[in-house]
Design a protein around this motif. Structure first.
Motif, PDB file in Angstrom:
ATOM      1  N   GLU A  60       0.758  -1.177   0.007  1.00  0.00           N
ATOM      2  CA  GLU A  60       0.000  -0.021  -0.060  1.00  0.00           C
ATOM      3  C   GLU A  60       0.915   1.174   0.138  1.00  0.00           C
ATOM      4  OE1 GLU A  60      -3.397   0.311  -0.328  1.00  0.00           O
ATOM      5  OE2 GLU A  60      -3.265  -1.814  -0.571  1.00  0.00           O
ATOM      6  N   ASP A  61       1.968   1.207   0.650  1.00  0.00           N
ATOM      7  CA  ASP A  61       2.599   2.362   0.920  1.00  0.00           C
ATOM      8  C   ASP A  61       3.297   2.572  -0.512  1.00  0.00           C
ATOM      9  OD1 ASP A  61       2.203   2.610   3.400  1.00  0.00           O
ATOM     10  OD2 ASP A  61       4.147   1.528   4.096  1.00  0.00           O
ATOM     11  N   LYS A  71       2.129   1.865  -3.221  1.00  0.00           N
ATOM     12  CA  LYS A  71       1.232   2.376  -4.285  1.00  0.00           C
ATOM     13  C   LYS A  71       1.100   3.917  -4.116  1.00  0.00           C
ATOM     14  CE  LYS A  71      -1.939  -1.551  -4.858  1.00  0.00           C
ATOM     15  NZ  LYS A  71      -3.327  -2.286  -4.731  1.00  0.00           N
ATOM     16  N   LYS A  72       1.113   4.290  -2.798  1.00  0.00           N
ATOM     17  CA  LYS A  72       0.954   5.804  -2.365  1.00  0.00           C
ATOM     18  C   LYS A  72       2.281   6.402  -2.959  1.00  0.00           C
ATOM     19  CE  LYS A  72      -1.707   4.980   1.874  1.00  0.00           C
ATOM     20  NZ  LYS A  72      -1.868   4.970   3.202  1.00  0.00           N
ATOM     21  N   ILE A  73       3.268   5.863  -2.920  1.00  0.00           N
ATOM     22  CA  ILE A  73       4.582   6.711  -3.279  1.00  0.00           C
ATOM     23  C   ILE A  73       4.734   6.666  -4.700  1.00  0.00           C
ATOM     24  CG2 ILE A  73       6.949   6.457  -3.480  1.00  0.00           C
ATOM     25  CD1 ILE A  73       7.045   5.171  -0.459  1.00  0.00           C
ATOM     26  N   SER A  74       4.108   5.539  -5.528  1.00  0.00           N
ATOM     27  CA  SER A  74       4.118   5.376  -6.789  1.00  0.00           C
ATOM     28  C   SER A  74       3.164   6.654  -7.334  1.00  0.00           C
ATOM     29  CB  SER A  74       3.824   4.151  -7.378  1.00  0.00           C
ATOM     30  OG  SER A  74       3.716   3.996  -9.001  1.00  0.00           O
ATOM     31  N   ALA A  75       1.829   6.499  -6.726  1.00  0.00           N
ATOM     32  CA  ALA A  75       1.097   7.825  -7.244  1.00  0.00           C
ATOM     33  C   ALA A  75       1.685   9.137  -7.060  1.00  0.00           C
ATOM     34  CB  ALA A  75      -0.140   7.765  -6.434  1.00  0.00           C
ATOM     35  N   LYS A  76       2.302   9.203  -6.077  1.00  0.00           N
ATOM     36  CA  LYS A  76       2.990  10.752  -5.630  1.00  0.00           C
ATOM     37  C   LYS A  76       4.056  11.021  -6.741  1.00  0.00           C
ATOM     38  CE  LYS A  76       2.065  10.970  -0.768  1.00  0.00           C
ATOM     39  NZ  LYS A  76       2.401  11.037   0.640  1.00  0.00           N
TER      40      LYS A  76
END
Length: 195
Positions: free
Chosen positions: A119-120, A122-127
């Motif tokens: 999940e982290d 995914k969040k970092i990839s989106a950022k």
């Protein structure tokens, strides 16, 4: 039969003694002699000797019984050993079950951590994707528009010259410069003498 008569005589003597406790011992001698009574009874013949085959059979039975006892003792020993082995195996099995349960708990924890890290990511990839988009939009905003009369290569050279010129201007010292090229601080002012 002789024993029955002897027992009858003993019982009779006991009955006489119980019924007549005041009887003198001297009067006992007047009682009939029991030994004569035994003489009157027919003598029982000595029992016939047991044939040798019966003795051999009895010894065989006794030997077989001893073998069975020895076999039972050996089986009992083996049963005790098997019981000990089963007890040890059950302890080992319980230990293995506990270790499997412990490993399952560890695997669940690791799976949970991996899911959290996923999940982290995914969040970092989106950022990162958002940042890349912003950087691309900033680069597009900074780059000069290229007209059809100016080639792209020439526009890039021009842009790099402008950037270099700005950098040179920013790096030039303001104020006096020493012989070594280092900028000098503000001129020193000395106070005027008073008086």
């Amino acid at each position: 039969m002789a024993l029955a008569i002897l027992a009858l005589g003993i019982n009779t003597a006991a009955a006489v003694h119980t019924l007549a406790p005041d009887l003198d011992l001297q009067n006992i001698s007047s009682l009939p002699d029991i030994s004569r009574l035994a003489e009157l009874l027919p003598q029982q013949k000595a029992s016939d000797p047991i044939p040798d085959t019966a003795v051999v059979a009895l010894k065989d039975i006794q030997s077989t019984q001893q073998q069975y006892v020895a076999a039972l003792q050996a089986n009992n020993f083996l049963l005790q050993q098997n019981t000990d082995i089963v007890r040890q195996d059950s302890i080992s099995l319980a230990s293995l079950r506990q270790s499997v349960v412990d490993e399952q708990v560890i695997v669940k924890k690791i799976s949970s951590q991996i899911a959290d890290e996923h999940e982290d990511v995914k969040k970092i990839s989106a950022k990162i994707s958002t940042l890349i988009a912003k950087v691309d939009s900033l680069q597009n905003a900074i780059s000069p528009e290229v007209t059809s009369s100016i080639s792209t290569k020439r526009a890039q050279n021009r842009m790099s010259r402008v950037v270099r010129k700005k950098m040179v201007q920013q790096s030039k010292p303001v104020g006096p410069v020493s012989l070594g090229g280092a900028p000098l601080g503000p001129p020193a002012t000395t106070p005027a003498p008073q008086g």
